[in-house]
Design an enzyme around this catalytic site. Structure first.
Site, short mmCIF file in Angstrom:
data_model
loop_
_atom_site.label_atom_id
_atom_site.label_comp_id
_atom_site.label_asym_id
_atom_site.label_seq_id
_atom_site.Cartn_x
_atom_site.Cartn_y
_atom_site.Cartn_z
N ASN A 195 7.61 6.72 1.56
CA ASN A 195 6.19 7.06 1.71
C ASN A 195 6.01 8.43 2.36
OD1 ASN A 195 5.24 4.84 0.43
ND2 ASN A 195 4.35 3.85 2.22
N CYS B 24 -1.56 3.01 3.49
CA CYS B 24 -0.11 3.16 3.69
C CYS B 24 0.30 4.54 4.20
CB CYS B 24 0.62 2.85 2.40
SG CYS B 24 0.19 1.23 1.75
N VAL C 249 -0.08 -6.94 -1.00
CA VAL C 249 1.34 -7.20 -1.24
C VAL C 249 1.58 -8.70 -1.38
CG1 VAL C 249 3.66 -6.98 -0.26
CG2 VAL C 249 2.08 -5.05 -0.16
N GLU D 43 -1.36 0.41 -5.16
CA GLU D 43 -2.63 -0.23 -5.48
C GLU D 43 -3.12 0.34 -6.81
OE1 GLU D 43 -5.49 -0.20 -2.31
OE2 GLU D 43 -3.96 -0.75 -0.85
N PHE E 97 3.14 13.26 -8.10
CA PHE E 97 2.66 13.46 -6.72
C PHE E 97 2.52 14.93 -6.36
CE2 PHE E 97 1.82 9.62 -4.34
CZ PHE E 97 2.04 8.72 -5.36
C1 UGA Z 1 1.76 4.04 -1.68
C2 UGA Z 1 3.10 4.29 -2.38
O1 UGA Z 1 2.91 5.12 -3.52
C3 UGA Z 1 3.72 2.96 -2.81
O2 UGA Z 1 5.01 3.20 -3.39
C4 UGA Z 1 3.87 2.08 -1.60
O3 UGA Z 1 4.41 0.80 -1.96
C5 UGA Z 1 2.51 1.87 -0.96
O4 UGA Z 1 1.97 3.15 -0.59
C6 UGA Z 1 2.71 1.02 0.27
O5 UGA Z 1 3.39 1.46 1.20
O6 UGA Z 1 2.29 -0.16 0.27
P1 UGA Z 1 -0.75 3.55 -2.47
O7 UGA Z 1 -1.13 3.67 -1.04
O8 UGA Z 1 -1.28 2.41 -3.27
O9 UGA Z 1 0.86 3.48 -2.62
O10 UGA Z 1 -1.25 4.88 -3.18
P2 UGA Z 1 -0.61 6.17 -3.87
O11 UGA Z 1 -0.81 6.09 -5.32
O12 UGA Z 1 0.74 6.43 -3.39
O13 UGA Z 1 -1.59 7.31 -3.31
C7 UGA Z 1 -1.67 7.57 -1.92
C8 UGA Z 1 -2.65 8.69 -1.67
O14 UGA Z 1 -2.11 9.95 -2.10
C9 UGA Z 1 -3.98 8.54 -2.39
O15 UGA Z 1 -5.04 8.91 -1.53
C10 UGA Z 1 -3.88 9.52 -3.55
O16 UGA Z 1 -5.13 10.00 -3.98
C11 UGA Z 1 -3.05 10.62 -2.92
N1 UGA Z 1 -2.33 11.43 -3.92
C12 UGA Z 1 -1.35 10.88 -4.67
C13 UGA Z 1 -2.66 12.78 -4.06
O17 UGA Z 1 -3.55 13.31 -3.37
N2 UGA Z 1 -1.97 13.52 -4.97
C14 UGA Z 1 -0.99 12.99 -5.74
O18 UGA Z 1 -0.40 13.74 -6.56
C15 UGA Z 1 -0.68 11.64 -5.60
#
Ligand code: UGA
Length: 429
Positions: free
Chosen positions: A208, A260, A11, A153, A249
């Site tokens: 989140n 996160c 960040v 990320e 999602f």
């Molecule tokens: C997440 C949030 O999406 C951001 O908006 C937020 O700013 C960030 O946390 C934070 O708090 O700093 P991030 O951790 O980078 O972002 O990753 P995501 O893309 O949200 O994915 C999170 C997890 O969920 C991953 O392991 C991903 O594989 C999983 N996921 C996501 C699924 O299993 N299915 C989905 O449909 C989407």
């Protein structure tokens, strides 16, 4: 504007790079001297697409320092973007926030807008405000603003330049910060949500937690679909078209990970319990997530009664594609669980390094091909494009066995099956 960003993590670095690109003079500080020296040489300690280039482009107005006091003194706007790790009981460890507060209190003699970007539990910004007063800082010398970050990320820069909203939490008495933030984010076009300090903190946590809920929900539905031989992708498409639900999602797989969701959901659960609220849903989504890997292991054991001496290839180590981050990665948890079965595991990831070298039956390979050679089963644990685009005829040549487990529902089952390989998925008949 003269801006100081405390914390050179995802960040902090993204904020510093983007704001310097907007024409501000930014100094990003961190107490980790090695990290600062690396950044000064133009190297970025994390893999985030476009970040290294953006930092290089803005060398003239972006500097890095290991002396926070000096940088705080020079700036009128201070971003706090330090880590907020979990304690064993799930609560948030605020030690880095409080250490930033100490630095700011000592170095402030002219007015500063102090913007907390780190994800913190409700009540923290107020705590920061009171801590600064207790340290003797005159109230006219500062304001505290909660301005949580919503970047992901892997697409951090784009998310910061094109956010879906900018959340600003401020005190009622604060008549300065709103216009300061408008100047800071000048040229970044997004609706502004103006709320209280606690309100902004809650928006971040609720956001989140809701996204994690969607992931656990679809994972639970996929467990049910699997028993009724229903394709989860059809269900995802079917419900995702309803604008009240939305298509994003809803990808089922190994579950959510990263730095996160797991931490923030636990922290919100803790915040609820500390005020005598029973967080039923937050507990349920964590239970689903914690048992999601079992579903895949059980499935694998339906095909291989015993994994002893089997050669497994696991593709993916990072918690999601386009990052080298392995914090709370479901792929890493899966590899660790598999390694208990006395099998040989060859792992590969385009960017991430396997963080458990002590596991002697796990070897990281330099290429996808090397991990797949002689495998009895290939497991896709992270949906990198490189894996989605694999030539399955070629994969079949490399393998000894015929099983492909798609633990991220990211490959086309039909094209795998058409080569004579067997496709294994949850709710992917
Ligand atoms: C997440 C949030 O999406 C951001 O908006 C937020 O700013 C960030 O946390 C934070 O708090 O700093 P991030 O951790 O980078 O972002 O990753 P995501 O893309 O949200 O994915 C999170 C997890 O969920 C991953 O392991 C991903 O594989 C999983 N996921 C996501 C699924 O299993 N299915 C989905 O449909 C989407």
């Amino acid at each position: 504007m003269e801006i100081c960003v405390i914390g050179a993590g995802y960040v902090g670095l993204t904020t510093a790079a983007v704001l310097s690109d907007r024409g501000h003079t930014v100094c990003c500080v961190d107490t980790d001297l090695d990290k600062i020296n690396l950044l000064r040489r133009g190297e970025v300690p994390i893999y985030e697409p476009g970040l290294e280039e953006l930092i290089a482009k803005n060398q003239e107005n972006l500097s890095f320092s290991a002396s926070p006091a000096e940088s705080v003194r020079a700036a009128s706007v201070i971003f706090v973007a330090v880590g907020t790790p979990s304690r064993p009981d799930g609560s948030t460890d605020l030690r880095y926030i409080l250490s930033a507060v100490d630095t700011i209190a000592e170095a402030t003699s002219t007015y500063k807008t102090i913007i907390i970007k780190s994800t913190v539990p409700p009540g923290t910004n107020e705590q920061v405000y009171l801590a600064l007063l207790r340290k003797g800082l005159a109230p006219e010398l500062f304001d505290v603003v909660s301005n949580p970050e919503f970047l992901k990320e892997g697409s951090a820069i784009n998310d910061m330049i094109h956010p879906d909203k900018i959340v600003i939490g401020k005190q009622d008495t604060d008549t300065t910060s709103f216009s300061v933030l408008q100047q800071v984010y000048k040229g970044i076009d997004a609706p502004i949500i103006l709320t209280s300090l606690n309100g902004a903190e809650m928006i971040k946590y609720a956001s989140n937690a809701f996204l994690a809920t969607k992931v656990s929900f679809i994972n639970e539905i996929s467990r049910i679909c699997d028993k009724y031989e229903v394709n989860i992708e059809d269900v995802k498409d079917g419900i995702g078209t309803d604008p009240r639900i939305g298509p994003l999602f809803l990808s089922s797989g190994l579950g959510y990970g990263g730095s996160c969701f797991p931490k923030d959901v636990r922290s919100l659960e803790h915040s609820a319990q500390s005020r005598d609220v029973i967080p039923h849903i937050l507990q349920a989504i964590q239970n689903v997530n914690a048992t999601q890997i079992d579903i895949y292991i059980d499935k694998l054991l339906e095909y291989f009664e015993d994994l002893t001496d089997k050669n497994l290839a696991v593709l993916g180590i990072a918690f999601k594609p386009n990052t080298d981050d392995t914090r709370d990665s479901p792929a890493v948890s899966l590899i660790k669980r598999l390694s208990e079965h006395s099998c040989r595991i060859q792992v590969y990831d385009p960017r991430a390094k396997f963080p458990h070298p002590e596991l002697k039956n796990v070897t990281q390979q330099e290429t996808c091909e090397h991990s797949i050679l002689n495998a009895d089963c290939v497991i896709i644990a992270t949906e990198w494009d490189e894996f989605v685009q694999l030539d399955w005829r070629q994969v079949k040549e490399w393998m000894k066995g015929t099983y492909i487990m798609d633990a991220r529902n990211c490959i086309d089952a039909q094209s795998v099956r058409s080569t004579g390989l067997s496709y294994i998925g949850i709710a992917r008949p």
